[in-house]
Design a protein around this motif. Structure first.
Motif: not given
Length: 591
Positions: A483-509
């Motif tokens: 992401q830092d290198e290519l500027g790619v955006a992620y829609l990151f679908i997960s149920h693991d809150m610790a992982v979500v906290e580690r990688i996401s800038h925004r959260v939609a519940v």
């Protein structure tokens, strides 16, 4: 305080267990002189990464090693005066599902696809407990209710393919628990489950222990689960026990470097404080804009196959995704998060507006739509299922370039080699096939394939949920670097809150097809405003054994009780759409 449970006499005593598998160059020892004991009413966790021998240990105790090829090369397993390794098949068959039950990791391969859920639940109860069909049906219904299955009466008549992965795993747990066995072997039983369901299953297992004295062997790579449930821990690496002891002692003072590394890789949950710094995208144009997305599925039945019910999977969901940003979609199974991701890729029919870099996807020719979709790619949850087993991985990574007629054969191969290097693999591995790689390596191959077309955005659907914590950490680090290198955006679908906290800038519940809270990760996870968000965060397993005795833990467990609402609605049902309150700073919550 959690009531202390009685720990009884030794129920199972395993000594010097050695297991070998036949290989091209001779026998390969996969477990070497493993010893442990299990007491009545105790939970013993066997922890370690993939390939450490955890699951093979369980299969050995159940007499289910693959044949030909696998064999007990030495050792004993004394259970109530009998050596399990010396029992014939008839004696083992009488034990399995009755005195010793097992929950398998992959429920789809463990359930018979042509037999209804009800029949599969009752056959063991009739055989082992001698119950009548009527009593067995009643016990089966109670077992499904105990594992918080929505519409349990309806599920008894359904078949495995009609249930989600999480639902199938709950059926497996219900089957194993229905006979109230003396020993329950659980092989990664909560890997595919949401945090709320996982917390309830762990609490259910603990309740079963207190009521019946059942001993549990929990096989897991999730140290949060170990901290919540285990009395003692055996840490395995490459077929050997490298550390063992009381859970609290293992978490407080690890002596082996492997145990230290395993615990260090666990993503800790810090109420949003560990979220990455958001990129400055205020003035950037969105790559993806979604407005009032609706996805519904008709449920037909009866003699004429008329529409009888409708699943409201996604209801008027709106969001945008900007360059270099990660938006996490979180929620329980059935909330609509994966369906939302599939709708962006046109894998399910939908209504509403989807704009990719300002261009609407509707009313376009096939060629025009193909060009638009090059900009958005997808990484699926199960890498093995999403890779064609008949193609080598080099051809799989080059396949998107072939489909879109980009470059020559030589330039495609050069591009694939570059992608392999970028995701931490080597070009020499391109000639291999998917089954020759580990789970983490296969997921890297899927990431390389997703990057082949230089997309502006990637939909990552539970892409690290089935991976070991150390591999999970590597994949998340790789995604961040890309992401830092290519500027790619992620829609990151997960149920693991610790992982979500580690990688996401925004959260939609998401809850029941609608977004109920959305905003910056630090705001949503650090200061949740919606009751459902609070419920999700309460269920996050924390790798701290001392926490399970706290009043806070007990309060959190009460918060996650309750039935999972059903997404099935009458044909004439009209949903109530949420309206948002703006709390400032982009933090929105359903009014």
């Amino acid at each position: 305080m959690t009531p202390s449970k009685p720990i009884g006499d030794i129920l199972l005593d395993v000594r010097d267990l050695s297991v070998e598998f036949a290989g091209p160059q001779g026998a390969i020892r996969v477990i070497d002189k493993l010893s442990f004991d299990l007491r009545a009413g105790e939970t013993l966790c066997i922890a370690g990464e993939s390939g450490s021998g955890k699951s093979v240990t369980a299969l050995s105790l159940m007499g289910l090693l693959p044949k030909p090829g696998g064999r007990i090369a030495g050792g004993s397993a004394q259970f109530l005066g009998r050596d399990l390794f010396k029992l014939d098949e008839a004696a083992m068959s009488a034990l399995r599902g009755n005195e010793i039950s097992m929950i398998f990791q992959e429920p789809m391969t463990s359930l018979n696809p042509v037999i209804s859920i009800g029949t599969q639940l009752t056959e063991g109860l009739v055989r082992h407990l001698g119950l009548s069909q009527k009593d067995a049906q009643k016990r089966a219904l109670e077992a499904l209710e105990a594992v918080r299955m929505s519409e349990p009466q309806r599920r008894l008549k359904q078949y495995p393919h009609e249930l989600s992965g999480g639902m199938r795993q709950r059926v497996m747990i219900a089957m194993a628990m229905a006979a109230k066995p003396k020993i329950l072997i659980a092989d990664e039983p909560t890997t595919a489950l949401d945090v709320t369901i996982q917390a309830q299953i762990l609490e259910l297992m603990a309740t079963l222990q207190r009521e019946t004295g059942t001993a549990i062997i929990m096989i897991t790579h999730d140290m949060g689960v170990v901290a919540e449930l285990a009395d003692r821990v055996v840490v395995m690496k490459k077929g050997e026990a490298v550390e063992r002891g009381e859970t609290a002692a293992i978490f407080a003072h690890q002596t082996h470097p492997y145990t230290k590394a395993l615990l260090a890789a666990v993503p800790s949950f810090n109420q949003g404080a560990a979220a990455p710094k958001a990129p400055d995208v205020a003035s950037a144009k969105p790559i993806i804009e979604v407005k009032d997305l609706i996805v519904r599925f008709d449920v037909k039945g009866g003699l004429l196959q008329r529409v009888q019910q409708r699943v409201h999977a996604v209801e008027k969901v709106s969001f945008d995704l900007k360059p270099g940003e990660t938006l996490a979609l979180v929620g329980e199974s059935g909330c609509g998060k994966s369906t939302t991701g599939k709708a962006l890729m046109h894998l399910v029919p939908s209504s509403g507006a989807i704009h990719i870099e300002g261009e609407a996807e509707g009313k376009k020719s096939t060629a025009e739509l193909k060009a638009i979709r090059r900009r958005v790619q997808m990484i699926f949850q199960d890498p093995l299922a999403s890779l064609d087993p008949r193609m080598n991985v080099g051809d799989l990574v080059m396949e998107p370039l072939v489909i879109h007629n980009i470059g020559t054969t030589a330039s495609r191969r050069e591009k694939a080699a570059e992608l392999f290097r970028r995701v931490g693999l080597t070009p020499e591995q391109m000639a291999r096939f998917p089954h020759e790689f580990s789970g983490g390596q296969r997921q890297r191959i899927c990431i390389a394939r997703a990057l082949a077309l230089n997309p502006k955005a990637i939909v990552a659907d539970e892409c690290v949920s089935a991976l070991d914590v150390s591999i999970q950490a590597q994949i998340l680090e790789l995604m961040t670097e890309l992401q830092d290198e290519l500027g790619v955006a992620y829609l990151f679908i997960s149920h693991d809150m610790a992982v979500v906290e580690r990688i996401s800038h925004r959260v939609a519940v998401m809850q029941l097809g609608q977004i109920v809270e959305m905003g910056p990760t630090r705001a949503v996870l650090g200061n949740p405003q919606h009751a459902y968000t609070k419920k999700l965060l309460s269920a996050v397993p924390i790798p701290d054994p001392a926490r399970r005795h706290s009043e806070e833990w007990q309060r959190d467990r009460k918060r996650i009780e309750g039935e999972v609402p059903s997404p099935f609605r009458p044909v004439d049902y009209t949903p109530d759409y949420v309206t948002f309150r703006d709390l400032g700073g982009g933090h929105l919550v359903a009014a």
